[in-house]
Design an enzyme around this catalytic site. Structure first.
Site, PDB file in Angstrom:
ATOM      1  N   PRO A  80       8.725  81.332 -42.061  1.00  0.00           N
ATOM      2  CA  PRO A  80       7.292  81.530 -42.260  1.00  0.00           C
ATOM      3  C   PRO A  80       6.851  82.982 -42.060  1.00  0.00           C
ATOM      4  CG  PRO A  80       7.721  79.646 -40.831  1.00  0.00           C
ATOM      5  CD  PRO A  80       9.002  80.415 -40.942  1.00  0.00           C
ATOM      6  N   LYS A 120       4.483  88.239 -36.798  1.00  0.00           N
ATOM      7  CA  LYS A 120       4.945  86.879 -37.060  1.00  0.00           C
ATOM      8  C   LYS A 120       5.163  86.078 -35.773  1.00  0.00           C
ATOM      9  CE  LYS A 120       7.421  88.144 -41.308  1.00  0.00           C
ATOM     10  NZ  LYS A 120       8.729  88.073 -41.999  1.00  0.00           N
ATOM     11  N   ARG A 156      18.131  89.783 -50.232  1.00  0.00           N
ATOM     12  CA  ARG A 156      17.005  88.884 -50.481  1.00  0.00           C
ATOM     13  C   ARG A 156      16.695  88.799 -51.964  1.00  0.00           C
ATOM     14  NH1 ARG A 156      14.145  88.163 -45.812  1.00  0.00           N
ATOM     15  NH2 ARG A 156      13.597  86.203 -46.834  1.00  0.00           N
TER      16      ARG A 156
END
Length: 290
Positions: free
Chosen positions: A2, A60, A263
């Site tokens: 997330p 985060k 990524r």
């Protein structure tokens, strides 16, 4: 994942239900998730019997302030979730359970076990790594600060957005791709080559994309769930992420995907042009078919 919208959504939900609740006991099924302190007995002693007095977010990280000036910090990493439930049925992939004094549980679940929890005196914990090196929050940073941080750094824009200590904190893979699509900036564009207009557009896109995602309770592409188990909705309106070979919403060109720092990075080759193709070849970035 997330990222900031999911973490902020989780924070807001927990703030509604957890304030002034006491942690009666803690069950730890996978001790390696506890990053600080490294002694599990000490971790339990820190949080057990404490009330949750305030809940905040830093990048985060979810920060749960406890009475007696202690702090419980949670990083969900890639697949972590904090679930608030009154069910006695064990949630899948549960690794830590906080039993509260209202017959509910706060459950940390994580399929890949990458998440991390920290506990300790608030002042000491926030002065330690990794909290000390976090860049300004992506939703709170002002343009002058944003401009100065970009001008003082070097590197590629996609990698720089993912680096939580470089420009801003809170942005991960999904929203970096969305932000760059909105600004028409190629993910391999160098920071030092961004124009003032591009930098201004970039900050506007950061705040617009993150705010929109927050209004939609985040993205559930794979495993993310809100604390009540519900999915986010931003994935329904995303523009580029995970849309390989589908038409761009702006120009109808098929979306491509490349690997940057391991990524998957989605972009439109027509809207997000990068003119220095030699750099791409030198970095051995290859288009991936999926």
């Amino acid at each position: 994942m997330p990222e900031l919208p999911e973490v902020e959504t989780t924070k807001k939900y927990l703030k509604k239900y957890l304030l002034n609740k006491k942690i009666n006991k803690v069950w730890i099924g996978y001790p390696k998730i506890i990053k600080e302190p490294d002694n599990i007995k000490q971790f339990k002693e820190i949080v057990r019997g404490k009330k949750i007095t305030h809940i905040n977010r830093l990048g985060k990280y979810i920060l749960m302030e406890l009475n007696h000036k202690y702090l419980l910090a949670v990083h969900l990493k890639m697949t972590g979730n904090l679930l608030y439930t009154n069910s006695k049925t064990k949630q899948p992939h549960s690794h830590i359970i906080f039993y509260l004094n209202n017959k509910h549980q706060l459950v940390f679940s994580d399929i890949r076990k990458f998440g991390r929890l920290y506990a300790g005196p608030k002042k000491e914990l926030l002065k330690s790594l990794p909290f000390l090196t976090l860049a300004p929050d992506a939703l709170k940073i002002k343009f002058d600060k944003f401009l100065s941080r970009i001008k003082s750094k070097r590197g590629k824009i996609k990698q720089s957005l993912l680096n939580q200590s470089k420009i801003v904190s809170g942005i991960g893979n999904i929203y970096a791709d969305e932000i760059l699509w909105h600004t028409k900036i190629h993910p391999l564009q160098s920071l030092e080559n961004l124009s003032l207009t591009q930098i201004s557009n970039l900050l506007n896109a950061i705040k617009m994309v993150l705010t929109t995602a927050l209004k939609n309770k985040g993205s559930t592409i794979q495993t993310y769930r809100q604390p009540d188990g519900q999915s986010g909705n931003y994935q329904r309106i995303r523009k580029v992420y995970a849309r390989y070979d589908l038409p761009c919403f702006r120009c109808n060109t098929k979306i491509k995907v490349i690997k940057i720092s391991g990524r998957s990075t989605y972009y439109c080759p027509q809207c997000q042009k990068k003119y220095n193709l030699e750099t791409i070849n030198n970095e051995k970035i290859k288009t991936k078919s999926i």
